[in-house]
Design a protein around this motif. Structure first.
Motif, short mmCIF file in Angstrom:
data_model
loop_
_atom_site.label_atom_id
_atom_site.label_comp_id
_atom_site.label_asym_id
_atom_site.label_seq_id
_atom_site.Cartn_x
_atom_site.Cartn_y
_atom_site.Cartn_z
N SER A 42 30.91 61.55 48.10
CA SER A 42 31.92 60.93 47.25
C SER A 42 32.41 61.92 46.20
O SER A 42 33.62 62.05 45.96
CB SER A 42 31.32 59.69 46.57
OG SER A 42 32.25 59.10 45.70
N LEU A 55 35.73 56.15 47.29
CA LEU A 55 35.15 54.83 46.99
C LEU A 55 34.18 54.37 48.06
O LEU A 55 33.15 53.75 47.76
CB LEU A 55 36.26 53.79 46.83
CG LEU A 55 36.80 53.55 45.43
CD1 LEU A 55 37.94 52.56 45.47
CD2 LEU A 55 35.69 53.07 44.50
N VAL A 165 33.79 53.21 39.73
CA VAL A 165 34.80 52.63 40.62
C VAL A 165 36.16 52.66 39.95
O VAL A 165 37.18 53.00 40.58
CB VAL A 165 34.40 51.18 41.00
CG1 VAL A 165 35.57 50.46 41.69
CG2 VAL A 165 33.19 51.19 41.92
N CYS A 168 37.74 56.03 40.19
CA CYS A 168 38.30 56.32 41.52
C CYS A 168 39.61 55.57 41.74
O CYS A 168 40.52 56.08 42.40
CB CYS A 168 37.29 55.95 42.61
SG CYS A 168 35.85 57.03 42.67
#
Length: 202
Positions: A42, A55, A165, A168
């Motif tokens: 990631s 994600l 999150v 992102c």
């Protein structure tokens, strides 16, 4: 603040999945290392400029982070497993902001450095508190059954995952989000140190 409530929702399905993985021959440590690999993938995607794609492995790595404990509970918990888990968590949490800085150091460098410093301070306060809690015989399972003592705070695992999150999904807002979250991390650490002073001063 949210971990104890999140645990009530996620622990039952995680424990079922953990028992299934254990029955299939997976070990807790292998799940932990798999989670780290996904987390670093990631970070690599973020550094390459595709945070949206990041994600998927990011969320998968956090699933693995929950599953390793479930597998351990279904088989055998070890002190090393708990140690490996927290070391991997800290590496993951540092790798994601670092990846945003690597991708765009001009725009994200200052905020990223501040955020990483706040992570470092908060992590130190967390681990130091755990050592003192162990020394004084304190126990808690508010954040689930853990090898280390998990002290609560303004920001815990749930809030940090939501923050990552958000980074992102909204990469253009990395700097303001990082400044705000960093301030809250510093506040969390300072409040934890204050609590330690009240509890462990003899």
């Amino acid at each position: 603040m949210l971990d104890r409530y999140a645990r009530q929702l996620i622990d039952p399905p995680l424990n079922r999945m953990g028992r299934a993985l254990a029955a299939s021959g997976f070990t807790a440590d292998s799940v932990t290392v798999t989670g780290l690999a996904l987390g670093l993938l990631s970070a690599l995607l973020i550094a390459m400029g595709v945070p949206g794609w990041a994600l998927v492995p990011l969320l998968a790595s956090r699933l693995a982070d929950g599953l390793d404990g479930a597998v351990a509970r279904a088989t055998r918990k070890t002190d090393f497993g708990g140690y490996l888990d927290i070391a991997v968590d800290f590496l993951f949490y540092g790798a994601i902001p670092a990846a945003f800085v690597i991708h765009d150091p001009a725009s994200n460098g200052a905020a990223g450095a501040f955020l990483l410093a706040s992570f470092y301070f908060n992590g130190t306060s967390f681990l130091g508190y755990a050592i003192l809690a162990e020394k004084h015989g304190q126990m808690t399972d508010a954040q689930g059954q853990k090898t280390l003592f998990y002290s609560d705070g303004l920001l815990e695992g749930t809030e940090t995952i939501l923050f990552l999150v958000a980074l992102c999904l909204l990469p253009a807002y990395f700097s303001p989000l990082a400044w705000v979250f960093g301030v809250l991390c510093f506040a969390t650490a300072i409040l934890r140190i204050y609590a330690a002073k009240r509890i462990f001063t003899t």
